[in-house]
Design an enzyme around this catalytic site. Structure first.
Site, PDB file in Angstrom:
ATOM      1  N   ASP A  23       0.814  -1.224   0.000  1.00 15.12           N
ATOM      2  CA  ASP A  23       0.000   0.000   0.000  1.00 15.12           C
ATOM      3  C   ASP A  23       0.843   1.268   0.000  1.00 15.12           C
ATOM      4  OD1 ASP A  23      -2.540   1.325   0.089  1.00 15.12           O
ATOM      5  OD2 ASP A  23      -2.227   1.723   2.211  1.00 15.12           O
ATOM      6  N   SER A  43      -6.858   5.388   0.228  1.00 15.97           N
ATOM      7  CA  SER A  43      -7.144   4.101  -0.404  1.00 15.97           C
ATOM      8  C   SER A  43      -8.622   3.778  -0.209  1.00 15.97           C
ATOM      9  CB  SER A  43      -6.291   2.997   0.223  1.00 15.97           C
ATOM     10  OG  SER A  43      -4.915   3.284   0.086  1.00 15.97           O
ATOM     11  N   GLN A  87      -5.505  -1.518  -6.848  1.00 16.73           N
ATOM     12  CA  GLN A  87      -6.120  -0.618  -5.869  1.00 16.73           C
ATOM     13  C   GLN A  87      -6.819   0.532  -6.580  1.00 16.73           C
ATOM     14  OE1 GLN A  87      -4.013   2.531  -3.191  1.00 16.73           O
ATOM     15  NE2 GLN A  87      -4.088   0.661  -1.955  1.00 16.73           N
TER      16      GLN A  87
END
Length: 288
Positions: free
Chosen positions: A203, A227, A277
């Site tokens: 991430d 996110s 993502q």
């Protein structure tokens, strides 16, 4: 082992509270919200604690609310299914009585099958790429205070961008980047641990890839970034404390969202994991 890696392992070592119930803590490093990779890694740990003799092969997660670093996170695991080959788990992370994150993860017993993979990008090896210390020394004078604090602190994941030109000029570029990453210290020989550390690291720079197309950076005060969801697939065993090439691109952004993809290769070219993502990329509107 570095102190930062030791702290990461401590964060990933969840406290069991009850059957299918675990508690995780956040590092007290001054962040206003919990780092998304931390929640992904901790949720995967919680799910793995309920599965035997099967490794994770995929996870799909949604970020529902910003996490509070000052408050423990409770992880509740739902054992959805245990079949002959696969096990499925659902994990909900809870703070202040509300879910902040949800994840579904699937585990598979080891077996053989047909194999093929895409080739690894042709990039310089990590030894020929500037270290984080060299990168910080080169860029420190150009960084805003939050970025300086980030680069000056010891971190559990070492990152070496292959191309530094993006950090030296704000011009718009092709939305892709290649970064060598590894844990900043040796890890135990536990495949599940290496998966959780990679989930944590996945991430860090993924959403930043979309900003390359616009000549912007994650520390831009005029942008609101977060996110929204995260998916991760594990293809082959690997070690997170050995160099992995994180190849990332962003096919599209729009409607205040950006979509980004990533693949992880060992230095000998084996594709070991993939990720995707979608994140919030919103221009801040000046208050009147």
């Amino acid at each position: 082992m570095s102190a930062a890696v030791d702290q990461l392992l401590s964060i990933l070592d969840l406290e069991p509270l009850e059957h299918n119930l675990y508690r995780g803590l956040s590092p007290q490093i001054g962040w206003q919200r919990v780092f998304g990779g931390q929640v992904i890694g901790q949720a995967l740990v919680a799910a793995q604690r309920t599965v035997e003799d099967r490794g994770a092969h995929s996870l799909h997660a949604y970020f529902l609310r910003a996490g509070d670093p000052a408050v423990p996170i409770i992880y509740e695991v739902d054992r959805l299914r245990d079949g002959k080959s696969f096990s499925t788990r659902r994990v909900v992370a809870i703070q202040h009585g509300h879910p902040i994150f949800s994840m579904s993860a699937s585990f598979q017993r080891q077996e053989k099958g047909l194999e093929h993979q895409m080739p690894m990008p042709d990039v310089p090896p990590p030894e020929e790429v500037p270290s984080e210390a060299a990168l910080a020394e080169t860029l420190m004078d150009r960084m805003p205070p939050p970025a300086k604090a980030y680069w000056q602190a010891e971190r559990p994941i070492e990152m070496r961008p292959v191309d530094l030109s993006r950090y030296l000029s704000p011009q718009k570029r092709d939305p892709s980047q290649y970064i060598w990453i590894r844990a900043n210290g040796s890890l135990a020989d536990d495949p599940a641990l290496h998966q959780c550390v990679l989930a944590y690291a996945s991430d860090f720079t993924l959403l930043d890839t979309a900003l390359v197309a616009h000549g912007r950076f994650v520390f831009d005060p005029n942008l609101m970034l977060a996110s929204l969801d995260h998916a991760l697939w594990f293809h082959r065993p690997f070690r997170a404390d050995e160099w992995l090439l994180y190849a990332q691109d962003s096919p599209i952004s729009g409607a205040a969202r950006a979509f980004c993809r990533g693949t992880f290769f060992t230095r000998d070219g084996r594709l070991v994991a993939s990720t995707a993502q979608e994140g919030l990329v919103r221009e801040r509107v000046p208050s009147k």
